[in-house]
Design a protein around this motif. Structure first.
Motif, PDB file in Angstrom:
ATOM      1  N   PRO A 138     -14.246  14.153  36.492  1.00  0.00           N
ATOM      2  CA  PRO A 138     -15.515  13.849  37.168  1.00  0.00           C
ATOM      3  C   PRO A 138     -15.820  12.353  37.156  1.00  0.00           C
ATOM      4  O   PRO A 138     -15.241  11.580  36.386  1.00  0.00           O
ATOM      5  N   THR A 139     -16.752  11.946  38.000  1.00  0.00           N
ATOM      6  CA  THR A 139     -17.140  10.545  38.141  1.00  0.00           C
ATOM      7  C   THR A 139     -17.806  10.031  36.867  1.00  0.00           C
ATOM      8  O   THR A 139     -18.673  10.699  36.300  1.00  0.00           O
ATOM      9  N   VAL A 140     -17.413   8.838  36.434  1.00  0.00           N
ATOM     10  CA  VAL A 140     -17.973   8.216  35.229  1.00  0.00           C
ATOM     11  C   VAL A 140     -18.428   6.803  35.573  1.00  0.00           C
ATOM     12  O   VAL A 140     -17.720   6.062  36.256  1.00  0.00           O
ATOM     13  N   VAL A 141     -19.623   6.438  35.092  1.00  0.00           N
ATOM     14  CA  VAL A 141     -20.108   5.069  35.253  1.00  0.00           C
ATOM     15  C   VAL A 141     -20.593   4.569  33.899  1.00  0.00           C
ATOM     16  O   VAL A 141     -21.027   5.348  33.046  1.00  0.00           O
ATOM     17  N   SER A 142     -20.510   3.257  33.695  1.00  0.00           N
ATOM     18  CA  SER A 142     -21.041   2.642  32.479  1.00  0.00           C
ATOM     19  C   SER A 142     -22.456   2.174  32.749  1.00  0.00           C
ATOM     20  O   SER A 142     -22.787   1.747  33.862  1.00  0.00           O
ATOM     21  N   THR A 143     -23.295   2.229  31.730  1.00  0.00           N
ATOM     22  CA  THR A 143     -24.670   1.782  31.872  1.00  0.00           C
ATOM     23  C   THR A 143     -25.225   1.482  30.487  1.00  0.00           C
ATOM     24  O   THR A 143     -24.680   1.921  29.475  1.00  0.00           O
ATOM     25  N   GLY A 144     -26.318   0.730  30.434  1.00  0.00           N
ATOM     26  CA  GLY A 144     -26.878   0.359  29.142  1.00  0.00           C
ATOM     27  C   GLY A 144     -25.973  -0.608  28.406  1.00  0.00           C
ATOM     28  O   GLY A 144     -25.010  -1.150  28.958  1.00  0.00           O
ATOM     29  N   GLN A 145     -26.272  -0.837  27.131  1.00  0.00           N
ATOM     30  CA  GLN A 145     -25.483  -1.774  26.342  1.00  0.00           C
ATOM     31  C   GLN A 145     -24.087  -1.241  26.037  1.00  0.00           C
ATOM     32  O   GLN A 145     -23.112  -1.979  26.082  1.00  0.00           O
ATOM     33  N   ALA A 146     -24.004   0.057  25.718  1.00  0.00           N
ATOM     34  CA  ALA A 146     -22.693   0.626  25.370  1.00  0.00           C
ATOM     35  C   ALA A 146     -22.679   2.115  25.680  1.00  0.00           C
ATOM     36  O   ALA A 146     -22.284   2.930  24.853  1.00  0.00           O
TER      37      ALA A 146
ATOM     38  N   TYR B 249     -12.596   8.783  21.268  1.00  0.00           N
ATOM     39  CA  TYR B 249     -13.590   8.749  22.341  1.00  0.00           C
ATOM     40  C   TYR B 249     -12.975   8.232  23.642  1.00  0.00           C
ATOM     41  O   TYR B 249     -13.592   7.486  24.396  1.00  0.00           O
ATOM     42  N   SER B 250     -11.749   8.635  23.904  1.00  0.00           N
ATOM     43  CA  SER B 250     -11.110   8.242  25.157  1.00  0.00           C
ATOM     44  C   SER B 250     -11.820   8.915  26.322  1.00  0.00           C
ATOM     45  O   SER B 250     -12.440   9.977  26.176  1.00  0.00           O
ATOM     46  N   LEU B 251     -11.721   8.302  27.480  1.00  0.00           N
ATOM     47  CA  LEU B 251     -12.427   8.793  28.653  1.00  0.00           C
ATOM     48  C   LEU B 251     -12.094  10.254  28.988  1.00  0.00           C
ATOM     49  O   LEU B 251     -13.007  11.051  29.237  1.00  0.00           O
ATOM     50  N   PRO B 252     -10.810  10.670  28.996  1.00  0.00           N
ATOM     51  CA  PRO B 252     -10.519  12.071  29.330  1.00  0.00           C
ATOM     52  C   PRO B 252     -11.189  13.072  28.387  1.00  0.00           C
ATOM     53  O   PRO B 252     -11.660  14.121  28.829  1.00  0.00           O
ATOM     54  N   ARG B 253     -11.237  12.745  27.084  1.00  0.00           N
ATOM     55  CA  ARG B 253     -11.898  13.657  26.149  1.00  0.00           C
ATOM     56  C   ARG B 253     -13.389  13.746  26.442  1.00  0.00           C
ATOM     57  O   ARG B 253     -13.989  14.824  26.387  1.00  0.00           O
ATOM     58  N   LEU B 254     -14.001  12.632  26.743  1.00  0.00           N
ATOM     59  CA  LEU B 254     -15.424  12.637  27.078  1.00  0.00           C
ATOM     60  C   LEU B 254     -15.675  13.423  28.361  1.00  0.00           C
ATOM     61  O   LEU B 254     -16.692  14.122  28.494  1.00  0.00           O
ATOM     62  N   GLN B 255     -14.758  13.321  29.309  1.00  0.00           N
ATOM     63  CA  GLN B 255     -14.907  14.083  30.554  1.00  0.00           C
ATOM     64  C   GLN B 255     -14.797  15.585  30.303  1.00  0.00           C
ATOM     65  O   GLN B 255     -15.491  16.379  30.944  1.00  0.00           O
ATOM     66  N   VAL B 256     -13.920  15.980  29.384  1.00  0.00           N
ATOM     67  CA  VAL B 256     -13.808  17.400  29.040  1.00  0.00           C
ATOM     68  C   VAL B 256     -15.107  17.893  28.417  1.00  0.00           C
ATOM     69  O   VAL B 256     -15.649  18.946  28.787  1.00  0.00           O
ATOM     70  N   VAL B 257     -15.637  17.129  27.458  1.00  0.00           N
ATOM     71  CA  VAL B 257     -16.913  17.496  26.830  1.00  0.00           C
ATOM     72  C   VAL B 257     -18.017  17.578  27.883  1.00  0.00           C
ATOM     73  O   VAL B 257     -18.806  18.526  27.924  1.00  0.00           O
ATOM     74  N   ALA B 258     -18.079  16.568  28.748  1.00  0.00           N
ATOM     75  CA  ALA B 258     -19.122  16.531  29.775  1.00  0.00           C
ATOM     76  C   ALA B 258     -19.014  17.720  30.725  1.00  0.00           C
ATOM     77  O   ALA B 258     -20.034  18.297  31.129  1.00  0.00           O
ATOM     78  N   THR B 259     -17.791  18.100  31.080  1.00  0.00           N
ATOM     79  CA  THR B 259     -17.599  19.230  31.995  1.00  0.00           C
ATOM     80  C   THR B 259     -18.165  20.517  31.405  1.00  0.00           C
ATOM     81  O   THR B 259     -18.871  21.274  32.080  1.00  0.00           O
ATOM     82  N   VAL B 260     -17.879  20.756  30.131  1.00  0.00           N
ATOM     83  CA  VAL B 260     -18.380  21.975  29.478  1.00  0.00           C
ATOM     84  C   VAL B 260     -19.900  21.942  29.382  1.00  0.00           C
ATOM     85  O   VAL B 260     -20.581  22.938  29.681  1.00  0.00           O
ATOM     86  N   LEU B 261     -20.462  20.811  28.975  1.00  0.00           N
ATOM     87  CA  LEU B 261     -21.916  20.714  28.828  1.00  0.00           C
ATOM     88  C   LEU B 261     -22.629  20.819  30.177  1.00  0.00           C
ATOM     89  O   LEU B 261     -23.689  21.440  30.286  1.00  0.00           O
ATOM     90  N   ALA B 262     -22.056  20.208  31.213  1.00  0.00           N
ATOM     91  CA  ALA B 262     -22.665  20.278  32.550  1.00  0.00           C
ATOM     92  C   ALA B 262     -22.669  21.715  33.053  1.00  0.00           C
ATOM     93  O   ALA B 262     -23.660  22.186  33.633  1.00  0.00           O
TER      94      ALA B 262
ATOM     95  N   GLU C 132      -6.117  20.754  26.971  1.00  0.00           N
ATOM     96  CA  GLU C 132      -6.500  22.129  27.316  1.00  0.00           C
ATOM     97  C   GLU C 132      -7.025  22.877  26.095  1.00  0.00           C
ATOM     98  O   GLU C 132      -7.959  23.676  26.207  1.00  0.00           O
ATOM     99  N   ARG C 133      -6.432  22.632  24.943  1.00  0.00           N
ATOM    100  CA  ARG C 133      -6.895  23.313  23.734  1.00  0.00           C
ATOM    101  C   ARG C 133      -8.345  22.942  23.431  1.00  0.00           C
ATOM    102  O   ARG C 133      -9.148  23.811  23.067  1.00  0.00           O
ATOM    103  N   LEU C 134      -8.687  21.664  23.555  1.00  0.00           N
ATOM    104  CA  LEU C 134     -10.075  21.227  23.345  1.00  0.00           C
ATOM    105  C   LEU C 134     -11.004  21.910  24.334  1.00  0.00           C
ATOM    106  O   LEU C 134     -12.075  22.419  23.956  1.00  0.00           O
ATOM    107  N   PHE C 135     -10.595  21.919  25.607  1.00  0.00           N
ATOM    108  CA  PHE C 135     -11.434  22.552  26.627  1.00  0.00           C
ATOM    109  C   PHE C 135     -11.669  24.034  26.324  1.00  0.00           C
ATOM    110  O   PHE C 135     -12.809  24.523  26.388  1.00  0.00           O
ATOM    111  N   LEU C 136     -10.598  24.769  25.999  1.00  0.00           N
ATOM    112  CA  LEU C 136     -10.729  26.198  25.728  1.00  0.00           C
ATOM    113  C   LEU C 136     -11.592  26.451  24.503  1.00  0.00           C
ATOM    114  O   LEU C 136     -12.375  27.412  24.468  1.00  0.00           O
TER     115      LEU C 136
END
Length: 273
Positions: free
Chosen positions: A46-54, A120-133, A205-209
């Motif tokens: 999914p689309t990712v943008v940076s914002t704020g200080q960090a 905290y690599s981008l793909p791992r964050l995207q997996v977390v974000a996908t599940v939460l969304a 995939e294991r993290l996602f499942l």
């Protein structure tokens, strides 16, 4: 042949490593216009943008955003700027809050303190974000459908006792709103679909499942589909009943007109004698 080493993404080091980071998933509206938001070429995620200080924000076309490491002021300012891109914004946002933290020696996944990640690599964050969304989207639709589903039992009782005269039209309005949920969800959230990102990053995939099971996404989606199916059948029955009533009413009007004509002709006949 050895697998090609993945090039680090500029956003990989955006979050502070080895620290707990606050995460908020928010459903803003029915749809988000994401064209032009991506800052740099990304994978299939999914689309990712940076914002704020960090901070980072992961955005989804079905109206959800997941914010990482933003203060309240930074989140407020970002959502304010995002407002023109929201179609049919919700009056009350569906929100889910938690923390992500370094996994250390733990297995990646849900812990009592939050979601543990190897990094905290981008793909791992995207997996977390996908599940939460997906989770906040389901939560919103579950609430909407529950209201309509609660009308089915009193409607059935009213149909049995009074032919549905009291609640039928009002109930159909609420049921119709719930059926819109099914239409709007179809092809958008895709709860039971494998995220595209996993085709490029199968090691995640294991993290996602793990996360998918913890948040019971498949089970919740199945229950929602079953409720919507029952609501749809109820709406069909109620609509047919209304149509039959209208037809019966028209038939009575015709009978009354015929009787009126007969009486009128009879009166005319008697007056001529």
């Amino acid at each position: 042949m050895a697998a090609a080493k993945r090039t680090a993404h500029p956003l990989d080091a955006r979050l502070p490593a080895n620290q707990s980071v606050a995460v908020r998933a928010i459903l803003l509206g029915e749809r988000l216009q994401l064209r032009g938001l991506s800052e740099s070429p990304q994978d299939l995620g999914p689309t990712v943008v940076s914002t704020g200080q960090a901070g980072l924000v992961v955005l989804f076309p079905y109206g959800a955003v997941v914010v990482f490491n933003l203060s309240k002021d930074e989140e407020r300012d970002f959502l304010k700027d995002l407002r023109p891109r929201i179609d049919r914004p919700l009056r009350k946002h569906e929100v889910e809050e938690l923390n992500i933290l370094p996994a250390g020696r733990q297995v990646e996944g849900v812990t009592p303190d939050g979601i543990a990640l190897a990094d905290y690599s981008l793909p791992r964050l995207q997996v977390v974000a996908t599940v939460l969304a997906r989770s906040v989207s389901l939560a919103y639709h579950e609430t909407r459908v529950a209201g309509a589903f609660d009308l089915i039992d009193p409607l059935a009782r009213d149909l049995e006792r009074h032919g549905g005269a009291k609640r039928l039209r009002e109930s159909l309005r609420h049921i119709g709103g719930a059926l819109l949920v099914q239409h709007r969800m179809t092809g958008r959230v895709e709860v039971q679909e494998k995220p595209d990102l996993l085709w490029e990053r199968p090691e995640l995939e294991r993290l996602f499942l793990n996360l998918e099971n913890e948040y019971e996404l498949d089970e919740r989606d199945t229950v929602l589909d079953r409720k919507l199916a029952l609501i749809g059948r109820t709406a069909e029955i109620a609509t047919n009943l209304l149509q039959n009533r209208r037809m019966l009413r028209v038939e009575w009007y015709i009978v009354i007109l015929i009787l009126f004509e007969i009486v009128w002709n009879l009166i005319e006949f008697l007056l001529r004698r």
